[in-house]
Scaffold this motif. Structure first.
Motif, PDB file in Angstrom:
ATOM      1  N   LEU A  74      52.891  24.670  39.882  1.00 39.36           N
ATOM      2  CA  LEU A  74      51.965  25.496  40.800  1.00 39.36           C
ATOM      3  C   LEU A  74      52.088  26.871  40.513  1.00 39.36           C
ATOM      4  O   LEU A  74      53.120  27.343  40.401  1.00 39.36           O
ATOM      5  CB  LEU A  74      52.079  25.050  42.112  1.00 39.36           C
ATOM      6  N   VAL A  75      50.763  27.542  40.319  1.00 41.81           N
ATOM      7  CA  VAL A  75      50.885  29.127  40.060  1.00 41.81           C
ATOM      8  C   VAL A  75      49.991  29.644  40.727  1.00 41.81           C
ATOM      9  O   VAL A  75      48.812  29.067  40.923  1.00 41.81           O
ATOM     10  CB  VAL A  75      50.672  29.101  38.503  1.00 41.81           C
ATOM     11  N   PHE A  76      50.015  30.816  41.238  1.00 45.40           N
ATOM     12  CA  PHE A  76      49.067  31.737  41.858  1.00 45.40           C
ATOM     13  C   PHE A  76      48.740  33.006  40.815  1.00 45.40           C
ATOM     14  O   PHE A  76      49.859  33.529  40.209  1.00 45.40           O
ATOM     15  CB  PHE A  76      49.390  32.221  43.100  1.00 45.40           C
ATOM     16  N   VAL A  77      47.588  33.361  40.809  1.00 43.08           N
ATOM     17  CA  VAL A  77      47.249  34.259  39.884  1.00 43.08           C
ATOM     18  C   VAL A  77      46.368  35.484  40.422  1.00 43.08           C
ATOM     19  O   VAL A  77      45.521  35.065  41.147  1.00 43.08           O
ATOM     20  CB  VAL A  77      46.485  33.904  38.635  1.00 43.08           C
ATOM     21  N   GLU A  78      46.742  36.666  40.445  1.00 48.77           N
ATOM     22  CA  GLU A  78      45.832  37.558  41.101  1.00 48.77           C
ATOM     23  C   GLU A  78      45.183  38.418  39.786  1.00 48.77           C
ATOM     24  O   GLU A  78      45.796  38.392  38.732  1.00 48.77           O
ATOM     25  CB  GLU A  78      46.911  38.875  41.582  1.00 48.77           C
ATOM     26  N   ILE A  79      43.812  38.293  40.063  1.00 45.36           N
ATOM     27  CA  ILE A  79      42.906  38.845  38.866  1.00 45.36           C
ATOM     28  C   ILE A  79      42.148  40.185  39.385  1.00 45.36           C
ATOM     29  O   ILE A  79      41.667  40.076  40.450  1.00 45.36           O
ATOM     30  CB  ILE A  79      41.843  37.833  38.423  1.00 45.36           C
ATOM     31  N   THR A  80      42.276  40.805  38.446  1.00 47.79           N
ATOM     32  CA  THR A  80      41.471  42.256  38.856  1.00 47.79           C
ATOM     33  C   THR A  80      40.398  42.272  37.659  1.00 47.79           C
ATOM     34  O   THR A  80      40.741  42.598  36.464  1.00 47.79           O
ATOM     35  CB  THR A  80      42.322  43.585  38.712  1.00 47.79           C
ATOM     36  N   LEU A  81      39.125  42.393  37.938  1.00 44.89           N
ATOM     37  CA  LEU A  81      37.990  42.688  37.124  1.00 44.89           C
ATOM     38  C   LEU A  81      37.842  44.042  36.718  1.00 44.89           C
ATOM     39  O   LEU A  81      38.057  44.931  37.494  1.00 44.89           O
ATOM     40  CB  LEU A  81      36.544  42.157  37.575  1.00 44.89           C
ATOM     41  N   ASN A  82      37.487  44.350  35.295  1.00 46.37           N
ATOM     42  CA  ASN A  82      37.365  45.534  35.003  1.00 46.37           C
ATOM     43  C   ASN A  82      36.113  45.900  35.184  1.00 46.37           C
ATOM     44  O   ASN A  82      36.017  47.079  35.740  1.00 46.37           O
ATOM     45  CB  ASN A  82      37.290  45.573  33.263  1.00 46.37           C
ATOM     46  N   ASN A  83      35.055  44.985  35.101  1.00 49.74           N
ATOM     47  CA  ASN A  83      33.669  45.617  35.788  1.00 49.74           C
ATOM     48  C   ASN A  83      33.396  44.974  37.182  1.00 49.74           C
ATOM     49  O   ASN A  83      33.735  43.870  37.407  1.00 49.74           O
ATOM     50  CB  ASN A  83      32.649  44.809  34.584  1.00 49.74           C
ATOM     51  N   LYS A  84      33.179  45.849  38.077  1.00 53.91           N
ATOM     52  CA  LYS A  84      32.805  45.483  39.419  1.00 53.91           C
ATOM     53  C   LYS A  84      31.404  45.474  39.829  1.00 53.91           C
ATOM     54  O   LYS A  84      30.857  45.722  40.943  1.00 53.91           O
ATOM     55  CB  LYS A  84      33.365  46.664  40.346  1.00 53.91           C
ATOM     56  N   SER A  85      30.415  45.115  38.726  1.00 55.47           N
ATOM     57  CA  SER A  85      28.989  45.087  39.256  1.00 55.47           C
ATOM     58  C   SER A  85      29.031  43.547  40.115  1.00 55.47           C
ATOM     59  O   SER A  85      29.740  42.728  39.794  1.00 55.47           O
ATOM     60  CB  SER A  85      28.288  45.338  37.797  1.00 55.47           C
ATOM     61  N   ASP A  86      27.758  43.614  40.501  1.00 54.32           N
ATOM     62  CA  ASP A  86      27.341  42.212  41.106  1.00 54.32           C
ATOM     63  C   ASP A  86      27.247  40.983  39.962  1.00 54.32           C
ATOM     64  O   ASP A  86      27.731  39.998  40.357  1.00 54.32           O
ATOM     65  CB  ASP A  86      25.973  42.254  41.911  1.00 54.32           C
ATOM     66  N   ALA A  87      26.760  41.368  38.966  1.00 54.89           N
ATOM     67  CA  ALA A  87      26.509  40.531  37.932  1.00 54.89           C
ATOM     68  C   ALA A  87      27.931  40.100  37.273  1.00 54.89           C
ATOM     69  O   ALA A  87      28.086  38.660  37.112  1.00 54.89           O
ATOM     70  CB  ALA A  87      25.817  41.283  36.659  1.00 54.89           C
ATOM     71  N   GLY A 140      39.727  41.383  32.258  1.00 52.68           N
ATOM     72  CA  GLY A 140      40.501  42.007  33.338  1.00 52.68           C
ATOM     73  C   GLY A 140      42.008  41.946  33.325  1.00 52.68           C
ATOM     74  O   GLY A 140      42.666  41.211  32.418  1.00 52.68           O
ATOM     75  N   GLN A 141      42.782  42.215  34.466  1.00 55.68           N
ATOM     76  CA  GLN A 141      44.208  42.198  34.376  1.00 55.68           C
ATOM     77  C   GLN A 141      44.609  40.950  35.562  1.00 55.68           C
ATOM     78  O   GLN A 141      43.804  40.575  36.163  1.00 55.68           O
ATOM     79  CB  GLN A 141      44.711  43.514  35.027  1.00 55.68           C
ATOM     80  N   SER A 142      45.727  40.583  35.138  1.00 60.63           N
ATOM     81  CA  SER A 142      46.329  39.355  35.878  1.00 60.63           C
ATOM     82  C   SER A 142      47.902  39.806  36.219  1.00 60.63           C
ATOM     83  O   SER A 142      48.356  40.337  35.422  1.00 60.63           O
ATOM     84  CB  SER A 142      46.273  38.172  35.156  1.00 60.63           C
ATOM     85  N   LYS A 143      48.271  39.004  37.240  1.00 64.19           N
ATOM     86  CA  LYS A 143      49.588  39.162  37.645  1.00 64.19           C
ATOM     87  C   LYS A 143      49.692  37.504  38.352  1.00 64.19           C
ATOM     88  O   LYS A 143      49.058  37.274  39.014  1.00 64.19           O
ATOM     89  CB  LYS A 143      49.911  40.109  38.971  1.00 64.19           C
ATOM     90  N   SER A 144      50.755  36.821  37.737  1.00 64.68           N
ATOM     91  CA  SER A 144      51.063  35.616  37.912  1.00 64.68           C
ATOM     92  C   SER A 144      52.470  35.352  38.766  1.00 64.68           C
ATOM     93  O   SER A 144      53.366  36.187  38.763  1.00 64.68           O
ATOM     94  CB  SER A 144      51.348  34.737  36.584  1.00 64.68           C
ATOM     95  N   TYR A 145      52.472  34.368  39.726  1.00 63.93           N
ATOM     96  CA  TYR A 145      53.610  33.841  40.458  1.00 63.93           C
ATOM     97  C   TYR A 145      53.747  32.466  40.173  1.00 63.93           C
ATOM     98  O   TYR A 145      52.813  31.699  40.767  1.00 63.93           O
ATOM     99  CB  TYR A 145      53.108  34.301  41.835  1.00 63.93           C
ATOM    100  N   VAL A 146      54.814  31.895  39.556  1.00 66.48           N
ATOM    101  CA  VAL A 146      54.926  30.764  39.352  1.00 66.48           C
ATOM    102  C   VAL A 146      55.757  30.198  40.659  1.00 66.48           C
ATOM    103  O   VAL A 146      56.985  30.713  41.029  1.00 66.48           O
ATOM    104  CB  VAL A 146      55.723  30.295  38.083  1.00 66.48           C
TER     105      VAL A 146
END
Length: 161
Positions: A74-87, A140-146
């Motif tokens: 089981l893993v949790f992942v934080e995701i940060t998008l580089n592009n913050k547009s609605d699209a 984008g960027q990620s940070k994972s938590y196993v």
């Protein structure tokens, strides 16, 4: 698939009691449910059907032990998008829905954009999954938590407290 919004109709104490019992045992016979909540059979069935129709009750599911089907990690992942547009947010939403290992994905406020919960068979599979998620996130960027130990996991809501 978007989550259906529940009706604005107010739930009374009997509705809440029905929901509480159904969370404990969704396979309960309607006759037994009616007895537990103090209704006759027909009004109880009508209330359940109304709550299903209104989207209060969104479904009935078998809860499967993930280990019994080989989903060890089981893993949790934080995701940060580089592009913050609605699209970009819409592209991410559509794409993440197609990844079967992703059990939950939430757009959140704070230092990152999304929190993902995923189950995979083994740690080696995580590299592929993370690559797929980052591709969807358009680099984008990620940070994972196993997860090392699961202490509590429930779908039950605290009703009427």
């Amino acid at each position: 698939m978007r989550v259906q919004k529940a009706s604005n109709r107010t739930l009374d104490r009997i509705d809440l009691h029905i929901l509480s019992v159904l969370q404990e045992d969704a396979r309960i016979v309607m006759k037994d449910l009616a007895e537990q909540v103090g209704l006759s059979l027909t009004p109880c069935i009508e209330r359940v059907k109304r709550m299903e129709r209104d989207g209060v009750i969104q479904g009935y599911h078998a809860r499967i032990n993930p280990l019994s089907v080989g989903m060890q990690v089981l893993v949790f992942v934080e995701i940060t998008l580089n592009n913050k547009s609605d699209a970009a947010f819409e592209r991410f939403r559509r794409a993440i829905l197609s990844i079967p290992e992703v059990m939950e994905c939430h757009l959140v406020s704070g230092d990152f954009d999304y929190m993902i919960k995923a189950r995979i068979p083994e740690m080696q599979e995580y590299r592929r999954l993370l690559g797929e998620i980052l591709h969807v996130a358009d680099g984008g960027q990620s940070k994972s938590y196993v997860v090392m130990e699961e202490l509590k996991e429930t779908l039950a809501l605290s009703i009427g407290r």
